[in-house]
Design a protein around this motif. Structure first.
Motif, PDB file in Angstrom:
ATOM      1  N   ALA A 120       0.907  -1.181  -0.105  1.00 50.55           N
ATOM      2  CA  ALA A 120      -0.176  -0.147  -0.127  1.00 50.55           C
ATOM      3  C   ALA A 120       0.770   1.304  -0.061  1.00 50.55           C
ATOM      4  O   ALA A 120       0.632   2.095  -0.593  1.00 50.55           O
ATOM      5  N   GLU A 121       2.063   1.184   0.703  1.00 49.06           N
ATOM      6  CA  GLU A 121       2.968   2.379   0.609  1.00 49.06           C
ATOM      7  C   GLU A 121       3.871   2.479  -0.499  1.00 49.06           C
ATOM      8  O   GLU A 121       3.959   3.658  -0.967  1.00 49.06           O
ATOM      9  N   ARG A 122       4.279   1.207  -0.975  1.00 49.51           N
ATOM     10  CA  ARG A 122       5.296   1.328  -1.745  1.00 49.51           C
ATOM     11  C   ARG A 122       4.888   1.067  -3.486  1.00 49.51           C
ATOM     12  O   ARG A 122       5.621   1.117  -4.488  1.00 49.51           O
ATOM     13  N   GLY A 123       3.594   0.336  -3.567  1.00 50.15           N
ATOM     14  CA  GLY A 123       3.273  -0.121  -4.889  1.00 50.15           C
ATOM     15  C   GLY A 123       3.334  -1.492  -5.137  1.00 50.15           C
ATOM     16  O   GLY A 123       4.097  -2.159  -4.480  1.00 50.15           O
ATOM     17  N   LEU A 124       2.809  -1.799  -6.297  1.00 48.88           N
ATOM     18  CA  LEU A 124       2.753  -3.298  -6.579  1.00 48.88           C
ATOM     19  C   LEU A 124       3.573  -3.592  -7.626  1.00 48.88           C
ATOM     20  O   LEU A 124       3.452  -3.123  -8.778  1.00 48.88           O
ATOM     21  N   PRO A 125       4.897  -4.355  -7.447  1.00 51.35           N
ATOM     22  CA  PRO A 125       5.901  -4.685  -8.644  1.00 51.35           C
ATOM     23  C   PRO A 125       4.906  -5.787  -9.796  1.00 51.35           C
ATOM     24  O   PRO A 125       4.606  -6.835  -9.411  1.00 51.35           O
ATOM     25  N   ARG A 126       4.959  -5.247 -10.874  1.00 47.23           N
ATOM     26  CA  ARG A 126       4.131  -6.347 -11.886  1.00 47.23           C
ATOM     27  C   ARG A 126       5.010  -7.193 -12.615  1.00 47.23           C
ATOM     28  O   ARG A 126       4.748  -8.074 -13.360  1.00 47.23           O
ATOM     29  N   VAL A 127       6.615  -6.828 -12.818  1.00 45.32           N
ATOM     30  CA  VAL A 127       7.444  -7.594 -13.636  1.00 45.32           C
ATOM     31  C   VAL A 127       8.630  -7.362 -12.642  1.00 45.32           C
ATOM     32  O   VAL A 127       8.867  -6.552 -11.725  1.00 45.32           O
ATOM     33  N   PRO A 128       9.509  -8.318 -12.811  1.00 41.90           N
ATOM     34  CA  PRO A 128      10.797  -8.380 -12.162  1.00 41.90           C
ATOM     35  C   PRO A 128      11.461  -7.058 -11.972  1.00 41.90           C
ATOM     36  O   PRO A 128      12.077  -6.766 -11.145  1.00 41.90           O
ATOM     37  N   ALA A 129      11.583  -6.421 -13.222  1.00 37.19           N
ATOM     38  CA  ALA A 129      12.184  -5.262 -13.293  1.00 37.19           C
ATOM     39  C   ALA A 129      11.801  -4.196 -12.458  1.00 37.19           C
ATOM     40  O   ALA A 129      12.578  -3.362 -11.962  1.00 37.19           O
TER      41      ALA A 129
END
Length: 301
Positions: free
Chosen positions: A176-185
């Motif tokens: 919630a604070e840092r965001g969701l990584p959607r790809v490894p990069a």
């Protein structure tokens, strides 16, 4: 003339093989001081030093080298004869020594090792967990448990379940604070809990897309060498962690952790129990192998 015991001869051979009183004591499940006393007593009886000892090293003397060369084959025959007798036990008993790594130990402790102790109370199990792959025969172990691709080719190997997987996880609060990584990069912009390998190198996170492998050097505020510590840090929302799935499966199911990048973590080799061929294994050895087969069938069902 005082008679000598097999334990004394086993002690000499273990020290000669390991080059260390401490390592030999761990192998033999005795204290270093007790082992030192055993060797000093034997040397006193023989009237010759078997080892040259300093504060930093242990080395065989010429007499010690010749002693082992002559005693080792006969001692092997004696232990084989004892194994033959033990294989006829009505009630399995004795100590089984197992070498594995910590994650595998946690995964099969309850289902295999503790179940064995429940069924056969006269069996004892001595487990050593370490990151480095060792020669289980040279180091005095009955069994090893490793990923299938790490099992030496001269060993009998038995898969203990389906393929393993890595799992990338974080808490909902962190995401919630840092965001969701959607790809490894995307991990480059995140706080990741880094893992130090036994050789001192940092683990590169392994991914795969359409059959193409990808290795990623991550960065973050914390570097650890044990998955159980990394799990605590991730649960505290310090950052994103990279684990064997078995270490965080319950946390994911309970909602404590959110799994990320699942499509990028393909199946890996399964865990295997492995051991050398033995002509007359003790009864305890045989029932442990049978129980491992039972566990493998249950997991495959």
């Amino acid at each position: 003339m005082r008679s000598h015991s097999l334990a004394e001869f086993d002690a000499v051979i273990a020290i000669g093989r390991r080059g260390s009183f401490r390592a030999a004591a761990l192998e033999l499940s005795v204290s270093t001081s007790a082992l030192s006393t055993t060797i000093a007593r034997l040397e006193g009886q023989l009237g010759v030093r078997l080892f040259n000892r300093t504060t930093r090293s242990v080395a065989l003397t010429e007499a010690g080298r010749r002693f082992i060369e002559q005693v080792a084959p006969a001692l092997s025959d004696i232990h084989e004869a004892l194994d033959t007798v033990r294989s006829q036990q009505d009630i399995p008993a004795g100590t089984l020594r197992i070498n594995t790594f910590a994650t595998a130990g946690r995964e099969i402790l309850e289902s295999l090792m503790l179940e064995c102790l429940r069924r056969f109370p006269q069996i004892r199990i001595d487990v050593v967990t370490e990151g480095n792959l060792v020669d289980i025969v040279a180091d005095g172990f009955d069994f090893g448990i490793r990923s299938q691709n790490l099992v030496p080719s001269d060993m009998i190997a038995m898969p203990l379940g389906p393929a393993q997987r890595h799992a990338v996880v974080a808490t909902s609060a962190y995401l919630a604070e840092r965001g969701l990584p959607r790809v490894p990069a995307d991990l480059v912009g995140h706080a990741c809990i880094r893992t130090r390998l036994p050789n001192g190198a940092l683990l590169r996170w392994q991914f795969e897309s359409e059959g193409e492998p990808l290795q990623l050097d991550v960065d973050g505020p914390l570097t650890l060498d044990e998955a159980s510590l990394a799990r605590i840090a991730v649960l505290a929302s310090v950052g994103i962690g990279y684990f064997m799935e078995s270490d965080v499966r319950e946390d994911i199911a309970a909602g404590r952790l959110v799994r990320l990048l699942a499509d990028w973590t393909p199946p890996l080799a399964p865990l295997c129990l492995y051991y050398p061929s033995r002509r007359n294994p003790p009864a305890a050895f045989k029932v442990f192998v049978d129980l491992a087969r039972e566990l493998a069938r249950a997991r495959a069902a």
